[in-house]
Design a protein around this motif. Structure first.
Motif, short mmCIF file in Angstrom:
data_model
loop_
_atom_site.label_atom_id
_atom_site.label_comp_id
_atom_site.label_asym_id
_atom_site.label_seq_id
_atom_site.Cartn_x
_atom_site.Cartn_y
_atom_site.Cartn_z
N ASN A 160 -6.46 6.37 7.74
CA ASN A 160 -5.95 5.71 6.54
C ASN A 160 -6.45 4.26 6.45
OD1 ASN A 160 -4.50 7.82 5.35
ND2 ASN A 160 -2.68 7.39 6.58
N VAL B 283 -8.50 2.89 3.35
CA VAL B 283 -7.84 1.93 2.46
C VAL B 283 -8.30 0.50 2.70
CG1 VAL B 283 -5.61 0.96 1.79
CG2 VAL B 283 -5.83 3.41 2.21
N THR C 121 -5.05 7.87 0.64
CA THR C 121 -4.12 8.55 1.54
C THR C 121 -3.77 9.95 1.04
OG1 THR C 121 -2.20 7.49 0.47
CG2 THR C 121 -3.15 6.39 2.39
N ASP D 91 -1.87 -1.65 -4.65
CA ASP D 91 -3.22 -1.37 -5.11
C ASP D 91 -3.53 -1.93 -6.49
OD1 ASP D 91 -2.76 1.62 -3.53
OD2 ASP D 91 -4.25 0.18 -2.92
N THR E 1 0.84 -1.19 0.00
CA THR E 1 0.00 0.00 0.00
C THR E 1 0.88 1.24 0.00
OG1 THR E 1 -0.12 0.01 2.43
CG2 THR E 1 -1.88 -1.12 1.25
N ASP F 229 1.34 5.17 1.39
CA ASP F 229 0.89 6.14 2.38
C ASP F 229 1.46 7.50 2.00
OD1 ASP F 229 0.07 7.64 4.48
OD2 ASP F 229 1.22 6.61 6.02
N GLY G 133 -6.20 -2.97 -1.82
CA GLY G 133 -7.03 -1.86 -2.22
C GLY G 133 -7.75 -2.17 -3.52
N SER H 140 -5.09 2.93 -2.21
CA SER H 140 -4.33 3.66 -1.19
C SER H 140 -3.71 4.94 -1.71
CB SER H 140 -3.24 2.75 -0.61
OG SER H 140 -2.32 2.36 -1.61
#
Length: 391
Positions: free
Chosen positions: A112, A116, A127, A357, A67, A69, A367, A123
């Motif tokens: 988050n 997510v 995010t 993702d 993922t 961030d 995701g 993500s």
């Protein structure tokens, strides 16, 4: 056999960033020998880029689990503002202020996670939205003003930024301690192995009994805490808090983590490689400042250095497939399909698989685990998948 092992350990494929780092030092030593070749340069690089190191380490674990961030910049901004506001408007001890600010990082991580993991929004998009909200909150909480006060510049700044040993300030120690802890977690614990497994292929990890949502949630919460701590250290470093000040750390953090993923453990995100990449990039940017380069040159250098380090890594890869062998229908020398041999991304995902993702062609990642229909992530490199789970 021993010489062969040593040669492999010192190859461009393993430590391309270190060779680029050495080249940077040689170039700037020739350009500005008096200013660059000094212990002051080493101290300036380590002290000046330690917050960048914290930001990079913050996004490391989410990338391990597949993922993104990108809220780390907004997290740094709002955490710094909250920390400064608590110091200015309350009489709470420094330790309590730091703990309360870190709890704000936990909140960012939980938000988050909601976006997510629970709502299953990709993500990168989710995010990014959280980053925008955090930046807006930093403006709201500060009244769009720089927060500064003797309370921020006093013992708080002294203990969390100015304390030093031999010219190296305490944020450098923070980076090294967090690096060691994350390195141990990723290499020596089941949580680390589960994280790599989820990052390589969440569907396979789920079938193996790994709690994929919990693993991703944990990585996002830890990322929130480390990002919040970076905001605290930044506030102590400049003895003030500025809304939106954390945004400048986002792209350098991602550049360092992806560059670091090519080091030591090929195509695997790792803490040691990340920190080396941070200070390598910092050395070049500081060298440009010493040499009197234009203000835009550090950003250009950052991109060129990233391309050079990863390029050297791929040029030295014995499994690299010639360009002509990558066309559809061609078979790679190892007998695998051309699509899977096109080169894996850092978590083992190539164009035939999925990165974070499920952003790459045809696969599914966190995701988007149930939304893609292609082959499993990392299908182009089973050797990397197996090594990640079993190591």
């Amino acid at each position: 056999m021993e010489l062969q092992r040593i040669g492999q350990a010192l190859s461009f494929r393993r430590i391309g960033a270190i060779y680029v780092w050495v080249l940077i030092i040689i170039v700037f030593s020739a350009i500005s020998p008096d200013e660059f070749m000094s212990t002051g340069t080493i101290q300036a690089v380590f002290n000046g880029y330690s917050i960048s190191g914290l930001a990079a380490l913050a996004i490391l674990l989410p990338l391990v689990t597949g993922t993104y961030d990108v809220s780390v910049g907004g997290n740094i901004s709002v955490s710094g503002v909250i920390c400064a506001a608590l110091l200015i408007h309350t009489s709470l001890p420094v330790a309590v202020v730091v703990i309360l600010t870190l709890l704000c990082g936990v909140v960012v991580g939980l938000v988050n996670t909601l976006v997510v993991v629970v709502l299953r929004i990709p993500s990168l998009i989710g995010t990014l939205a959280v980053a925008g909200i955090a930046d807006a909150l930093s403006v709201a909480f500060s009244g769009n003003q720089i927060l500064s006060s003797p309370a921020v510049a006093g013992s708080f700044s002294k203990y969390l930024s100015q304390a030093n040993w031999g010219g190296y300030t305490i944020p450098v120690l923070f980076v090294l301690v967090i690096m060691v802890v994350l390195d141990w977690v990723l290499k020596q614990t089941a949580a680390g192995r589960y994280g790599y497994a989820v990052g390589f292929d969440p569907n396979v990890a789920r079938l193996a009994g790994i709690r994929v949502p919990a693993t991703q949630a944990g990585s996002l919460i830890v990322s929130g805490v480390i990002g919040s701590f970076a905001g605290v250290v930044l506030t102590a470093h400049v003895a003030s808090a500025t809304p939106g000040s954390g945004d400048a750390y986002l792209l350098p953090a991602f550049a360092a983590v992806f560059l670091g993923s090519t080091q030591f453990k090929a195509r695997r995100f790792n803490a040691l490689g990340t920190v080396i990449a941070v200070f390598m990039l910092g050395t070049g940017q500081y060298g440009l400042v010493i040499a009197g380069g234009p203000t835009w040159s550090p950003n250009v250098f950052q991109g060129v250095a990233l391309i050079a380090a990863i390029g050297l890594t791929h040029l030295g890869d014995p499994n690299r497939v010639p360009l002509r062998a990558r066309r559809p229908g061609r078979v790679a020398p190892d007998g695998s399909g051309a699509a899977g041999a096109d080169g894996a991304e850092p978590n083992g995902a190539g164009p035939g698989g999925a990165g974070p993702d499920g952003a790459d062609r045809g696969g599914a990642g966190p995701g988007g685990a149930d939304q893609g229909g292609g082959p499993p992530a990392g299908a182009g490199d089973d050797r990397l998948q197996t090594g990640a789970v079993a190591s």
